[in-house]
Design a protein around this motif. Structure first.
Motif, PDB file in Angstrom:
ATOM      1  N   TRP A   1      64.211 -21.731  -3.015  1.00  0.00           N
ATOM      2  CA  TRP A   1      63.861 -22.770  -4.078  1.00  0.00           C
ATOM      3  C   TRP A   1      63.648 -22.099  -5.264  1.00  0.00           C
ATOM      4  N   ALA A   2      62.705 -21.102  -5.327  1.00  0.00           N
ATOM      5  CA  ALA A   2      62.072 -20.298  -6.505  1.00  0.00           C
ATOM      6  C   ALA A   2      63.446 -19.647  -7.078  1.00  0.00           C
ATOM      7  N   GLY A   3      64.086 -18.894  -6.265  1.00  0.00           N
ATOM      8  CA  GLY A   3      65.251 -18.241  -6.540  1.00  0.00           C
ATOM      9  C   GLY A   3      66.325 -18.872  -7.386  1.00  0.00           C
ATOM     10  N   CYS A   4      66.634 -19.959  -6.721  1.00  0.00           N
ATOM     11  CA  CYS A   4      67.637 -21.143  -7.420  1.00  0.00           C
ATOM     12  C   CYS A   4      66.792 -21.588  -8.714  1.00  0.00           C
ATOM     13  N   MET A   5      65.798 -22.089  -8.677  1.00  0.00           N
ATOM     14  CA  MET A   5      65.243 -22.532  -9.890  1.00  0.00           C
ATOM     15  C   MET A   5      65.186 -21.606 -10.999  1.00  0.00           C
ATOM     16  N   ILE A   6      64.941 -20.514 -10.592  1.00  0.00           N
ATOM     17  CA  ILE A   6      64.898 -19.273 -11.944  1.00  0.00           C
ATOM     18  C   ILE A   6      66.326 -19.026 -12.314  1.00  0.00           C
ATOM     19  N   THR A   7      67.070 -18.703 -11.183  1.00  0.00           N
ATOM     20  CA  THR A   7      68.217 -17.976 -11.410  1.00  0.00           C
ATOM     21  C   THR A   7      69.381 -18.928 -12.233  1.00  0.00           C
ATOM     22  N   LEU A   8      69.479 -20.283 -11.642  1.00  0.00           N
ATOM     23  CA  LEU A   8      70.603 -21.143 -11.964  1.00  0.00           C
ATOM     24  C   LEU A   8      70.429 -21.481 -13.405  1.00  0.00           C
ATOM     25  N   PRO A   9      69.371 -22.053 -14.171  1.00  0.00           N
ATOM     26  CA  PRO A   9      69.281 -22.281 -15.584  1.00  0.00           C
ATOM     27  C   PRO A   9      69.160 -21.153 -16.362  1.00  0.00           C
ATOM     28  N   LEU A  10      68.663 -20.085 -15.778  1.00  0.00           N
ATOM     29  CA  LEU A  10      68.864 -18.737 -16.853  1.00  0.00           C
ATOM     30  C   LEU A  10      70.126 -18.327 -16.969  1.00  0.00           C
ATOM     31  N   ALA A  11      71.045 -18.330 -15.856  1.00  0.00           N
ATOM     32  CA  ALA A  11      72.418 -17.890 -16.010  1.00  0.00           C
ATOM     33  C   ALA A  11      73.296 -19.046 -16.848  1.00  0.00           C
ATOM     34  N   ILE A  12      73.082 -20.253 -16.772  1.00  0.00           N
ATOM     35  CA  ILE A  12      73.659 -21.090 -17.336  1.00  0.00           C
ATOM     36  C   ILE A  12      73.409 -21.076 -19.233  1.00  0.00           C
TER      37      ILE A  12
ATOM     38  N   TRP B   1      56.219 -10.103 -12.191  1.00  0.00           N
ATOM     39  CA  TRP B   1      57.522  -9.655 -13.097  1.00  0.00           C
ATOM     40  C   TRP B   1      58.148 -11.034 -13.480  1.00  0.00           C
ATOM     41  N   ILE B   2      58.340 -12.033 -12.491  1.00  0.00           N
ATOM     42  CA  ILE B   2      59.028 -13.121 -12.972  1.00  0.00           C
ATOM     43  C   ILE B   2      58.037 -14.104 -13.674  1.00  0.00           C
ATOM     44  N   ALA B   3      56.658 -14.143 -13.556  1.00  0.00           N
ATOM     45  CA  ALA B   3      55.656 -14.852 -14.492  1.00  0.00           C
ATOM     46  C   ALA B   3      55.938 -14.178 -15.961  1.00  0.00           C
ATOM     47  N   LEU B   4      55.747 -12.843 -16.076  1.00  0.00           N
ATOM     48  CA  LEU B   4      55.906 -12.511 -17.268  1.00  0.00           C
ATOM     49  C   LEU B   4      57.567 -12.866 -18.162  1.00  0.00           C
ATOM     50  N   ILE B   5      58.418 -12.854 -17.322  1.00  0.00           N
ATOM     51  CA  ILE B   5      59.755 -13.007 -17.934  1.00  0.00           C
ATOM     52  C   ILE B   5      59.786 -14.335 -18.066  1.00  0.00           C
ATOM     53  N   ALA B   6      59.497 -15.374 -17.048  1.00  0.00           N
ATOM     54  CA  ALA B   6      59.752 -16.747 -17.382  1.00  0.00           C
ATOM     55  C   ALA B   6      58.946 -17.415 -18.425  1.00  0.00           C
ATOM     56  N   VAL B   7      57.531 -16.889 -18.580  1.00  0.00           N
ATOM     57  CA  VAL B   7      56.753 -17.798 -19.378  1.00  0.00           C
ATOM     58  C   VAL B   7      57.000 -16.796 -20.954  1.00  0.00           C
ATOM     59  N   GLY B   8      57.561 -15.648 -20.635  1.00  0.00           N
ATOM     60  CA  GLY B   8      57.896 -14.912 -22.026  1.00  0.00           C
ATOM     61  C   GLY B   8      59.304 -15.798 -22.540  1.00  0.00           C
ATOM     62  N   HIS B   9      60.163 -15.851 -21.637  1.00  0.00           N
ATOM     63  CA  HIS B   9      61.399 -16.474 -22.058  1.00  0.00           C
ATOM     64  C   HIS B   9      61.050 -17.948 -22.717  1.00  0.00           C
ATOM     65  N   PHE B  10      60.261 -18.662 -21.935  1.00  0.00           N
ATOM     66  CA  PHE B  10      59.994 -19.924 -22.729  1.00  0.00           C
ATOM     67  C   PHE B  10      59.308 -20.050 -23.922  1.00  0.00           C
ATOM     68  N   ILE B  11      58.391 -19.085 -24.129  1.00  0.00           N
ATOM     69  CA  ILE B  11      58.025 -18.785 -25.610  1.00  0.00           C
ATOM     70  C   ILE B  11      59.107 -18.654 -26.700  1.00  0.00           C
ATOM     71  N   VAL B  12      59.821 -17.561 -26.113  1.00  0.00           N
ATOM     72  CA  VAL B  12      60.883 -16.835 -27.125  1.00  0.00           C
ATOM     73  C   VAL B  12      61.709 -18.263 -27.444  1.00  0.00           C
ATOM     74  N   PHE B  13      62.049 -18.980 -26.299  1.00  0.00           N
ATOM     75  CA  PHE B  13      62.981 -19.995 -26.581  1.00  0.00           C
ATOM     76  C   PHE B  13      62.328 -20.923 -27.244  1.00  0.00           C
TER      77      PHE B  13
ATOM     78  N   PHE C   1      62.522 -24.927 -16.089  1.00  0.00           N
ATOM     79  CA  PHE C   1      62.785 -24.914 -14.642  1.00  0.00           C
ATOM     80  C   PHE C   1      62.422 -23.553 -14.072  1.00  0.00           C
ATOM     81  N   PRO C   2      62.729 -22.336 -14.890  1.00  0.00           N
ATOM     82  CA  PRO C   2      62.292 -21.019 -14.414  1.00  0.00           C
ATOM     83  C   PRO C   2      60.614 -21.068 -14.212  1.00  0.00           C
ATOM     84  N   VAL C   3      60.072 -21.701 -15.211  1.00  0.00           N
ATOM     85  CA  VAL C   3      58.446 -21.598 -15.119  1.00  0.00           C
ATOM     86  C   VAL C   3      58.092 -22.528 -13.906  1.00  0.00           C
ATOM     87  N   ALA C   4      58.910 -23.540 -13.393  1.00  0.00           N
ATOM     88  CA  ALA C   4      58.611 -24.435 -12.198  1.00  0.00           C
ATOM     89  C   ALA C   4      58.833 -23.469 -11.110  1.00  0.00           C
ATOM     90  N   GLY C   5      59.734 -22.542 -11.115  1.00  0.00           N
ATOM     91  CA  GLY C   5      60.117 -21.924 -10.164  1.00  0.00           C
ATOM     92  C   GLY C   5      58.923 -20.682  -9.789  1.00  0.00           C
TER      93      GLY C   5
END
Length: 144
Positions: A70-81, A15-27, A55-59
């Protein structure tokens, strides 16, 4: 609460792979549209924006390697900001970036679609990132 199949590492990773990679492409698509719509956009901000959104992709890598906290932080913090900044800039501010007050044009609809998709993906990414952080056990640094 007992962990469920939905909380398993492979399921969360998918799930997070789909979201993080999809987010980066849309970004990247959204950033392209911003530069096209606003020629005076500061080009010096582009590398920093790309780095923060990687950062979420690195997470994902951190999660796959077993570093769930670490992954939870690397995904959540940048996306929340970027969720807070993007929501304000594109939905609440009276500025030129507000998708509800932009002048009509050929790129208006794609810009609006990308802004809405980003908010949805960022919110989902924050939710899954928090689940990863809270639900996954801490890995021991030294395994026997």
């Amino acid at each position: 609460m007992e962990p469920t199949k939905a909380d398993s590492t492979p399921t969360l990773l998918l799930w997070i792979a789909l979201i993080a990679v999809g987010h980066f492409i849309v970004f990247l698509w959204h950033l392209f549209l911003v530069v096209k719509l606003q020629p005076d956009f500061p080009r010096s901000a582009l590398p920093l924006m790309i780095l923060v959104n990687l950062f979420p992709v690195a997470g994902l890598v951190a999660l796959a390697k077993g570093f769930a906290k670490w992954a939870g932080c690397m995904i959540t913090l940048p996306l929340a900001i970027v969720l807070v900044i993007g929501t304000y800039a594109h939905f609440l501010s009276p500025g030129a970036d507000n998708i509800l007050h932009m002048p009509p044009g050929g790129l208006l609809l794609p810009f609006q679609i990308s802004a809405v998709l980003l908010v949805l993906l960022e919110a989902l990414g924050c939710w899954f990132g928090i689940r990863i952080f809270v639900r996954m056990p801490v890995q021991r640094a030294l395994k026997k």
